[in-house]
Scaffold this active site. Structure first.
Site, PDB file in Angstrom:
ATOM      1  N   LYS A  31     -12.419  -0.375   6.818  1.00  0.00           N
ATOM      2  CA  LYS A  31     -12.610  -1.250   5.669  1.00  0.00           C
ATOM      3  C   LYS A  31     -13.668  -2.316   5.937  1.00  0.00           C
ATOM      4  O   LYS A  31     -14.586  -2.514   5.164  1.00  0.00           O
ATOM      5  CB  LYS A  31     -11.281  -1.918   5.297  1.00  0.00           C
ATOM      6  CG  LYS A  31     -10.121  -0.958   5.217  1.00  0.00           C
ATOM      7  CD  LYS A  31     -10.258   0.035   4.077  1.00  0.00           C
ATOM      8  CE  LYS A  31      -9.050   0.957   4.029  1.00  0.00           C
ATOM      9  NZ  LYS A  31      -9.140   1.959   2.979  1.00  0.00           N
ATOM     10  N   ASP A  44      -0.849  -5.775   9.744  1.00  0.00           N
ATOM     11  CA  ASP A  44      -1.996  -4.930   9.434  1.00  0.00           C
ATOM     12  C   ASP A  44      -3.133  -5.830   8.976  1.00  0.00           C
ATOM     13  O   ASP A  44      -3.086  -6.395   7.881  1.00  0.00           O
ATOM     14  CB  ASP A  44      -1.591  -3.934   8.342  1.00  0.00           C
ATOM     15  CG  ASP A  44      -2.705  -2.967   8.010  1.00  0.00           C
ATOM     16  OD1 ASP A  44      -3.885  -3.253   8.338  1.00  0.00           O
ATOM     17  OD2 ASP A  44      -2.406  -1.920   7.397  1.00  0.00           O
ATOM     18  N   ILE A  60      -6.358  -4.985   8.592  1.00  0.00           N
ATOM     19  CA  ILE A  60      -7.475  -4.071   8.393  1.00  0.00           C
ATOM     20  C   ILE A  60      -8.556  -4.626   7.481  1.00  0.00           C
ATOM     21  O   ILE A  60      -9.699  -4.178   7.519  1.00  0.00           O
ATOM     22  CB  ILE A  60      -6.940  -2.719   7.873  1.00  0.00           C
ATOM     23  CG1 ILE A  60      -7.943  -1.609   8.067  1.00  0.00           C
ATOM     24  CG2 ILE A  60      -6.501  -2.825   6.432  1.00  0.00           C
ATOM     25  CD1 ILE A  60      -7.430  -0.269   7.612  1.00  0.00           C
ATOM     26  N   TYR A  78       0.832  -1.202   0.000  1.00  0.00           N
ATOM     27  CA  TYR A  78       0.000   0.000   0.000  1.00  0.00           C
ATOM     28  C   TYR A  78       0.876   1.265   0.000  1.00  0.00           C
ATOM     29  O   TYR A  78       1.707   1.451   0.882  1.00  0.00           O
ATOM     30  CB  TYR A  78      -0.880  -0.051   1.256  1.00  0.00           C
ATOM     31  CG  TYR A  78      -1.545   1.219   1.702  1.00  0.00           C
ATOM     32  CD1 TYR A  78      -1.360   1.699   2.999  1.00  0.00           C
ATOM     33  CD2 TYR A  78      -2.394   1.941   0.860  1.00  0.00           C
ATOM     34  CE1 TYR A  78      -1.983   2.849   3.447  1.00  0.00           C
ATOM     35  CE2 TYR A  78      -3.011   3.093   1.300  1.00  0.00           C
ATOM     36  CZ  TYR A  78      -2.799   3.548   2.597  1.00  0.00           C
ATOM     37  OH  TYR A  78      -3.413   4.683   3.043  1.00  0.00           O
TER      38      TYR A  78
END
Lengths: 485, 531
Positions: free
Chosen positions: A279, A240, A242, A155
């Site tokens: 998200k 992460d 998410i 990302y």
């Protein structure tokens, strides 16, 4: 002269952080956003505008959230029913957060992991979105100049979130399409060695699971390898997670928390999870970031630092209520999964029909599209050229792989969950038309080339035809905002 | 008080830019040249250098005698109420490596500073209160908190207003219905335009309608805490410094120094000047910083001042601006208590001064927020208002780390847009503040305790110097401990605010109901009568 020197003087009045490029907004990733901002698609008002497919936002289940909020007016505080809670909520500024909020978040995280692990609400620390969570951990775990290993592609926001104010670096762990961009022990070791050789101190490994931009999950063996690797080097692991709840197909999501519980000899003080509701639940506007660390000191430090990014107590209160509504949450997770799967399927099948393959994925709000065959040549320049055409001709803001530090050109991330069905159909139609046209042209070019090579005619004529297509006045690259950069 | 084996092996990680020298190994090196001076060798240079050096070391030593944190006992995550005695005990701990280690795990050097057990009475008192909060029914012997500047006096007005005016569509209205998409999706990180507009109106109202605010110069964040940190990240580099008149809000030591690496240079003000900032002192501090090679990037003032409660006069603001212009530095004006102006004195914002002066706006920035004037600290709404385009641009990009929450922004838009209610709220709130302030000050008077004249804020600046013995920081902290442990009253000692004169305490009265005041006075009496 005086004007210039005064300007210089004024510039000197600002810090390095304020004047450097650490914000990353000059990268290609954000150029597409600018193009979109200048000409945003709207079904009725601007049907020829740019469709935003570069924003990983989950808009598919707003109706469910809306229904819940309307049916639970007490939770929002800003209602007659909720007003009685107002005083205590408004005045509460303890950075531990509302206990009911932490409990609800911990419980929700457990649910998302199929109740296979338990989370301690006292380890839940708030931050200003996952953006703030990553920065906070970088501040805690590394000094300026230290580095985190990050598997590519990753990302683009990490370049800013982990580096800008912290002075920490990112060091890529190269993953390749030949094995579907899987993270291998070998790649990790190689990257680590390389960093050592360059005298870069590695303080941790940052992984994204489910992966952004790939949409794939890490399997248990890979997770175990990763945990073994970080233990062997005594570096931190920031996971992460998410997109944990955006999984819409088999195999199921395996969290690092499951692996950590099982592995004996794993130093849990090295393990930290970043989470958010942006998200999974589609609430980026709420700014709820979570740091969950197995390390007591890190929890303590992060909690103190959370003063810089606390979640509004009104939001905490609302979410505590919503996330504790177990019936609603179960229904939501299931429904969201189904809608995401359906949407992703429509796109990937639609693309497959015109010969565009995508990386097989079962999670996330995007897919990883393979346009290598459409590149003039296998270079990043060609990728950016193709991308500019997609932005300005096809009018889709998709994100080029180079901005994700992908090692191979030709890949693009396409977000599918931030639009309604009609927009989605329009987007799909546009991609398919473009692909078919390009294929048609390529065929013509290929045929002409063959003819030319036989008869030794100038090839420039055929290229001119291709150029004509690409340089049609309405969509001349000269009009592109990219030319500025 | 400090351990004699005080060492700083990794001094580059500390905030102080003054180079430290290990005092134990420096001993020999000093003696030899001194011999030379005495015996006529070495000469004038060494003769003046060495005493100067010794003087600097002494200053440095005294400045840093407050114990440095050690990381060998990290507090557990669920209870962060440290042992009070650690305030003294930790001074006898060896200063360990600045990389804190848990097991063999290494954290950053910034982390080790943050990980340290609270050593400021401001935070220790806060923790003690949280661990044992007073409640009339459930815990009548608990700690009464006068330490946190919170206003509980007028929240009932808001509750009433909400229940009669709002419904769920406040979260995102479209006509009568709720359209929640508006608050769920990504918003501009620097805040909703409607809220900026509403805040511009509110700020203007709060500051006496004498100046108007431009919404496009605003950047909204999740609190004044991140707002000031973001602003400092934009104005100064690691190692640079800000001048801060003392006494100042203890939170600045964390909010500004922790992650930015920016230093705060205290500029001492005295009771003889009513603790008003003195330009000569600013000048001196600036020159001293320059001499030691430290770049000063700005001056941070609080107006109304915290902890004293002064309102800066027009002339003073002009002087500060002139000073900043002369030195080519920024002015940060923290005006977060502007609306808590119970004294009736005219509040003048630095924005108003700029209207008059029409010069050099690029160096002026205002910090504001709704935590004090509107009593909603939980909602996390801070404002950075700047006249500098470049600062606005940079800080807007930084707000993604600390954006305000969308549903809260919607609620605030609704509330602030009802200007009639807001006028009523502000007026009533000021009246209530005045009332409690008067009762509180009168109560203290009866105990023979005087307060500095103040006209704004949620606190008064109380002179307890006649009750401390010895007349120094130690004596002050002893009184503070007695008040906290015996009287069970948490108030903030001046030393936590870097006040140069011992014996001053900040007491926040806005958390109290009128009926609580006699109890507070009774508890204080018990302690001071014994002193």
């Amino acid at each position: 002269m005086e004007f210039i020197s005064r300007n210089n003087q004024k510039q000197q009045l600002l810090s390095k952080i304020a004047t450097n490029d650490g914000h990353g907004e000059n990268s290609a990733y954000f150029d597409g956003w600018k193009a979109y901002a200048n000409d945003p698609f709207h079904l009725t008002d601007n049907p020829n505008g740019v469709i935003q497919m570069g924003l990983a936002e989950n808009q598919l289940c707003f109706d469910l959230i809306q229904e819940w909020v309307v049916n639970n007016p007490k939770a929002s505080i800003c209602t007659a029913e909720g007003a009685e809670d107002f005083q205590e909520i408004a005045i509460f500024q303890d950075y531990h957060g509302l206990p009911e909020f932490r409990q609800a978040v911990a419980r929700f995280m457990e649910k998302v992991r199929g109740d296979r692990v338990t989370f301690d609400p006292n380890r839940i620390v708030m931050s200003g979105g996952a953006t703030g969570a990553h920065e906070m951990l970088a501040f805690c775990l590394a000094d300026p100049g230290d580095a985190f290993l990050v598997p590519t592609p990753y990302y683009p926001g990490f370049d800013r979130d982990l580096r800008w104010r912290t002075g920490v670096q990112l060091f890529p762990v190269v993953c390749e399409s030949s094995n579907d961009f899987k993270v291998t022990r070998k790649a990790l070791e190689e990257a680590y060695e390389k960093a050592q050789e360059s005298n870069i101190k590695i303080k941790g490994l940052l992984i994204n699971n489910p992966s952004n931009p790939l949409g794939t999950l890490l399997d248990k063996d890979t997770l175990r390898d990763i945990v073994t690797f970080i233990n062997s080097k005594n570096i931190h692991l920031v996971c992460d997670e998410i997109y944990a709840s955006t999984v819409f197909d088999q195999p199921r999501f395996i969290s690092v928390s499951e692996v950590v519980d099982e592995m004996i000899g794993c130093n849990q003080d090295l393990i930290h999870i970043v989470y958010s509701l942006s998200k999974d639940l589609g609430f980026p506007g709420f700014r709820v970031g979570i740091v969950y660390s197995y390390n007591d000191t890190v929890v303590d430090i992060a909690r103190k630092m959370s003063s810089f990014g606390l979640v509004s107590t009104q939001t905490q209160h609302l979410l505590a209520s919503m996330l504790s509504d177990e019936i609603f949450i179960e229904k939501f997770i299931a429904e969201s999964s189904e809608r995401l799967g359906k949407r992703q399927g429509m796109f990937t099948k639609g693309l497959a029909q015109v010969g565009i393959s995508t990386l097989k994925s079962n999670a996330g709000l995007f897919f990883w599209m393979d346009l290598r065959r459409l590149l003039k040549e296998p270079t990043f320049d060609a990728e950016l050229e193709l991308w500019r055409i997609i932005i300005h001709e096809v009018k889709l803001n998709v994100s080029p792989g180079v901005s994700f530090h992908c090692s191979e050109p030709g890949w693009f991330r396409v977000c599918f969950a931030n639009m309604d069905d009609e927009t989605m159909r329009t987007a799909l139609r546009r991609i398919r038309n473009f692909v078919l046209q390009t294929k048609g042209l390529n065929n013509k070019v290929a045929v002409l080339k063959k003819q030319c090579s036989r008869s030794k005619l100038q090839i420039s004529l055929s290229f001119r035809r291709l150029d004509d297509f690409m340089n049609s006045p309405a969509n001349s690259p000269m009009n592109s905002p990219l030319v500025r950069t | 008080m400090t351990s004699t084996s005080h060492t700083k092996p990794n001094s580059d990680t500390e905030n102080d830019t003054v180079k430290s020298s290990p005092s134990n190994s420096g001993g020999m090196r000093l003696v030899v040249p001194l011999q030379g001076v005495v015996q006529g060798r070495g000469g004038l240079i060494l003769g003046s250098l060495i005493p100067c050096a010794l003087f600097y070391f002494l200053q440095f030593y005294l400045k840093r005698h407050r114990p440095k944190p050690s990381a060998c006992n990290p507090p557990s995550p669920s209870t962060s109420s440290p042992n009070l005695a650690e305030l003294h005990r930790s001074s006898s701990r060896l200063n360990l490596t600045t990389r804190s280690s848990v097991g063999r795990v290494f954290l950053s050097s910034r982390a080790s500073v943050v990980a340290a057990p609270n050593d400021s009475p401001y935070y220790i008192g806060m923790d003690r209160f949280r661990a044992d909060p007073y409640n009339e029914l459930d815990n009548p012997d608990g700690v009464i908190d006068l330490g946190i500047a919170e206003n509980r006096l007028s929240l009932d007005l808001m509750e009433k207003w909400i229940s009669s005016n709002l419904n769920v569509s406040t979260l995102g209205g479209v006509g009568d219905g709720l359209n929640i998409n508006g608050i769920l999706t990504y918003q501009p990180f620097d805040g909703l335009t409607e809220l900026k507009v509403a805040l511009a109106g509110f700020m203007s109202q709060v500051m006496g309608e004498k100046v108007s605010f431009d919404p496009s110069r605003m950047v909204l964040m999740s609190g004044a805490t991140p707002a000031i940190e973001v602003l400092c990240f934009c104005l100064a580099d690691h190692g640079n410094a800000l001048l801060v008149p003392t006494p100042y809000y203890p939170g600045f030591d964390r909010d500004i120094r922790w992650r930015t690496g920016i230093d705060l240079i205290p500029v001492h003000c005295r009771s003889s000047d009513a603790f008003m900032v003195d330009i000569a002192a600013l000048d001196q501090a600036f020159s001293q910083a320059r001499k030691r090679g430290q770049k000063v990037r700005g001056i941070l003032i609080s107006n109304p001042s915290n902890p004293v409660g002064n309102i800066l006069s027009r002339e003073m603001l002009h002087s500060v601006l002139d000073f900043a212009r002369e030195k080519n530095i920024h002015v940060i004006s923290d005006e977060i208590f502007a609306g808590s102006n119970y004294g009736g004195e005219e509040f003048v914002s630095v924005a108003e001064i700029l209207d008059e002066e029409d010069a050099d706006r690029d160096r002026v920035h205002i910090i504001y927020g709704l935590s004090k004037d509107l009593s909603v600290p939980g909602f996390r709404l801070g404002v950075l208002y700047s006249f500098n385009e470049n600062v606005l641009e940079a800080s807007k990009k930084l707000t993604r780390f600390c954006s305000a929450s969308a549903p809260t922004q919607s609620l605030l838009v609704a509330m602030l847009s009802d200007t009639g209610f807001i006028k009523y709220y502000m007026r009533t709130n000021r009246e209530r503040l005045r009332k409690v302030f008067d009762l509180f000050v009168a109560g203290l008077e009866q105990l023979g305790i005087k307060c500095m004249n103040s006209s704004a804020g949620l606190y008064c600046w109380v002179n307890m110097s006649k009750f401390i013995c010895p007349y120094n920081e130690k004596g002050e902290l002893e009184l503070w401990e007695k008040l906290l442990n015996v009287a069970k009253i948490n108030m903030t000692p001046g030393s936590a605010c870097h006040c140069i004169e011992p014996g001053w305490f900040r007491c926040c009265f806005s958390t109290l109901a009128e009926k609580d005041i006699p109890l507070v006075m009774e508890r204080i009496r018990k302690v001071v009568e014994r002193s």
